[in-house]
Design an enzyme around this catalytic site. Sequence first.
Site, PDB file in Angstrom:
ATOM      1  N   HIS A  90       0.871  -1.183   0.000  1.00 12.60           N
ATOM      2  CA  HIS A  90       0.000   0.000   0.000  1.00 12.60           C
ATOM      3  C   HIS A  90       0.907   1.232   0.000  1.00 12.60           C
ATOM      4  CE1 HIS A  90      -2.782   2.966   1.795  1.00 12.60           C
ATOM      5  NE2 HIS A  90      -3.768   2.157   1.457  1.00 12.60           N
ATOM      6  N   ASP A 139       3.022  -4.493   8.172  1.00  9.96           N
ATOM      7  CA  ASP A 139       1.803  -3.704   8.039  1.00  9.96           C
ATOM      8  C   ASP A 139       0.622  -4.665   8.152  1.00  9.96           C
ATOM      9  OD1 ASP A 139      -0.399  -2.364   7.173  1.00  9.96           O
ATOM     10  OD2 ASP A 139       0.440  -1.715   5.253  1.00  9.96           O
ATOM     11  N   GLN A 165      -4.603  -5.090   6.998  1.00  7.58           N
ATOM     12  CA  GLN A 165      -5.641  -5.974   6.448  1.00  7.58           C
ATOM     13  C   GLN A 165      -5.730  -7.306   7.181  1.00  7.58           C
ATOM     14  OE1 GLN A 165      -7.904  -5.181   4.307  1.00  7.58           O
ATOM     15  NE2 GLN A 165      -7.058  -3.206   3.713  1.00  7.58           N
ATOM     16  N   LYS A 202     -10.469  -0.692  10.380  1.00 12.81           N
ATOM     17  CA  LYS A 202     -10.617  -1.884   9.525  1.00 12.81           C
ATOM     18  C   LYS A 202     -10.980  -3.113  10.347  1.00 12.81           C
ATOM     19  CE  LYS A 202      -7.259  -0.122   6.217  1.00 12.81           C
ATOM     20  NZ  LYS A 202      -7.962   0.259   4.993  1.00 12.81           N
ATOM     21  N   CYS A 218      -4.599   2.469  -3.866  1.00  9.61           N
ATOM     22  CA  CYS A 218      -3.368   2.927  -3.191  1.00  9.61           C
ATOM     23  C   CYS A 218      -2.248   1.912  -3.371  1.00  9.61           C
ATOM     24  CB  CYS A 218      -3.597   3.196  -1.700  1.00  9.61           C
ATOM     25  SG  CYS A 218      -4.753   4.503  -1.386  1.00  9.61           S
TER      26      CYS A 218
HETATM   27  N1  PMP Z   1      -1.743  -0.668   4.703  1.00 10.51           N
HETATM   28  C1  PMP Z   1      -2.721  -1.375   4.144  1.00 10.51           C
HETATM   29  C2  PMP Z   1      -2.437  -2.774   3.657  1.00 10.51           C
HETATM   30  C3  PMP Z   1      -3.995  -0.829   4.011  1.00 10.51           C
HETATM   31  O1  PMP Z   1      -4.964  -1.535   3.447  1.00 10.51           O
HETATM   32  C4  PMP Z   1      -4.221   0.475   4.484  1.00 10.51           C
HETATM   33  C5  PMP Z   1      -5.578   1.136   4.336  1.00 10.51           C
HETATM   34  N2  PMP Z   1      -6.188   0.942   3.114  1.00 10.51           N
HETATM   35  C6  PMP Z   1      -3.166   1.162   5.080  1.00 10.51           C
HETATM   36  C7  PMP Z   1      -1.938   0.557   5.177  1.00 10.51           C
HETATM   37  C8  PMP Z   1      -3.332   2.553   5.627  1.00 10.51           C
HETATM   38  O2  PMP Z   1      -4.252   2.556   6.675  1.00 10.51           O
HETATM   39  P1  PMP Z   1      -4.803   3.939   7.249  1.00 10.51           P
HETATM   40  O3  PMP Z   1      -5.292   4.706   6.061  1.00 10.51           O
HETATM   41  O4  PMP Z   1      -5.901   3.526   8.170  1.00 10.51           O
HETATM   42  O5  PMP Z   1      -3.671   4.611   7.934  1.00 10.51           O
END
Ligand code: PMP
Length: 432
Positions: A132, A209, A212, A235, A377
């Site tokens: 991401h 990270d 998910q 999430k 993203c």
């Molecule tokens: N890493 C992953 C794999 C994500 O899916 C996301 C959110 N889509 C993020 C990081 C970033 O999370 P946040 O926008 O809640 O900071």
Amino acid sequence: MKTFEPYLFRKQFPLLQNICSPRHDKDDQHHAIVYFDNAATTQKPLTVIDSQQDFYCQYNANVHRASHQLSSKATLAFENARTLVQGFIGARSIKEVIWTKGATESINIVVQSLARNTLMPGDEIVLCTSEHHANIVPWQIVAEQTGAVIKILPLTKQGYIDSTKLDNVITDKTKFVACAHISNVLGRINPIEKVIAKAKAVGAITLIDGAQAVAHLSIDVQALDCDFYVFSAHKMYGPTGIGVLYGKEELLDTMPPYQGGGEMIKTVSFTQGTRFNSLPFKFEAGTPNIAGVIAFGESINFLAPLLADISKSYQEYEQQLLDYCYHALAKIAQVKFIVEGKPDIGVIAFTLTGHHNHDVATSLDTYGIAVRSGHHCAMPLMAHLNIDGCLRVSLAAYNTKVEIDYLIECLNKFLLNACLEQEQPDENGSGK
Ligand code: PMP
């Protein structure tokens, strides 16, 4: 614990009881919203919503500061949530649980507080193709600041980090390895144990990270033995604007604060400078998102028993939904999954041959179905797969097979309408 009951589970989410505005077909009936964008953010159960309201109505006060009862009650609830998170991820100590705005901020803290101060020109940072942007851009910024170089772990055809290539990419030059536990597009559980072991063998720091992963897997940071693990509450049925940086105490102790302000200090003097607070407060400058933290605690109370249930019926139900959805989509000739095979969790990415992703998503929206389209993203992943975007159906345990049937019906309607439009004679009498 009793077997997981999807319909009882679903009833706890007020938003999912809402009826959509009528759809455009005259014979359609009103329909409860069908929410398939859970990888972006999940809906919130009433207990989580109520806990925020309860805080503001019953004991709103700042934490850790005052000697009055309201503040004591707020502080107790706030710190209780930290203990809940500590238990949820198996951290050794509450000192290892830092509140942040979310996974993004957690990564930025590690990057700017630790990586920026330790990377030297030519040092290497290892990421993976499917990261991401939150786990790419902060590293690009620090690479620019320090002269470090970013190296990329390749993927297998099925979309996993290719563990046979670890030795080629993670070397003595590697100082940081940062990768997703599960990609937000591919839904694959990466072989992070192998990545962490390889990183440790060369003395590199690891950041996982978990954005998910946390809603679907039981996480044990001590068993994983990663240095950092990051995630967001929103999430995992919790509120937005709050997340966690887990870090090993011995590492966090060596790191300078990310931001300065109240709360993160022991003493402040114009003549003698500032002595910083101990962990975890050293990284929590300013008044925190108190209501968010307390509600996050409620979401852990909500989710943890489901994940801990030895019958695994919550996770089994999620797998049943994934199976059902994946195979139903596979029956549509125009559906092209972006990588080979079925994902490990309910994050299914595909394109519809001959149709623009946004047209499909917009059409589904008119039927009251929320899916996501675009690059998610993950632009480097899109470039790697040679696509400019895709559709993503991401499931949660409040979704049902009936909703999936409805999705398939609406996708087929979209395809039929597009076909009819094609065949419609234009002014010259020929098809479009
Ligand atoms: N890493 C992953 C794999 C994500 O899916 C996301 C959110 N889509 C993020 C990081 C970033 O999370 P946040 O926008 O809640 O900071």
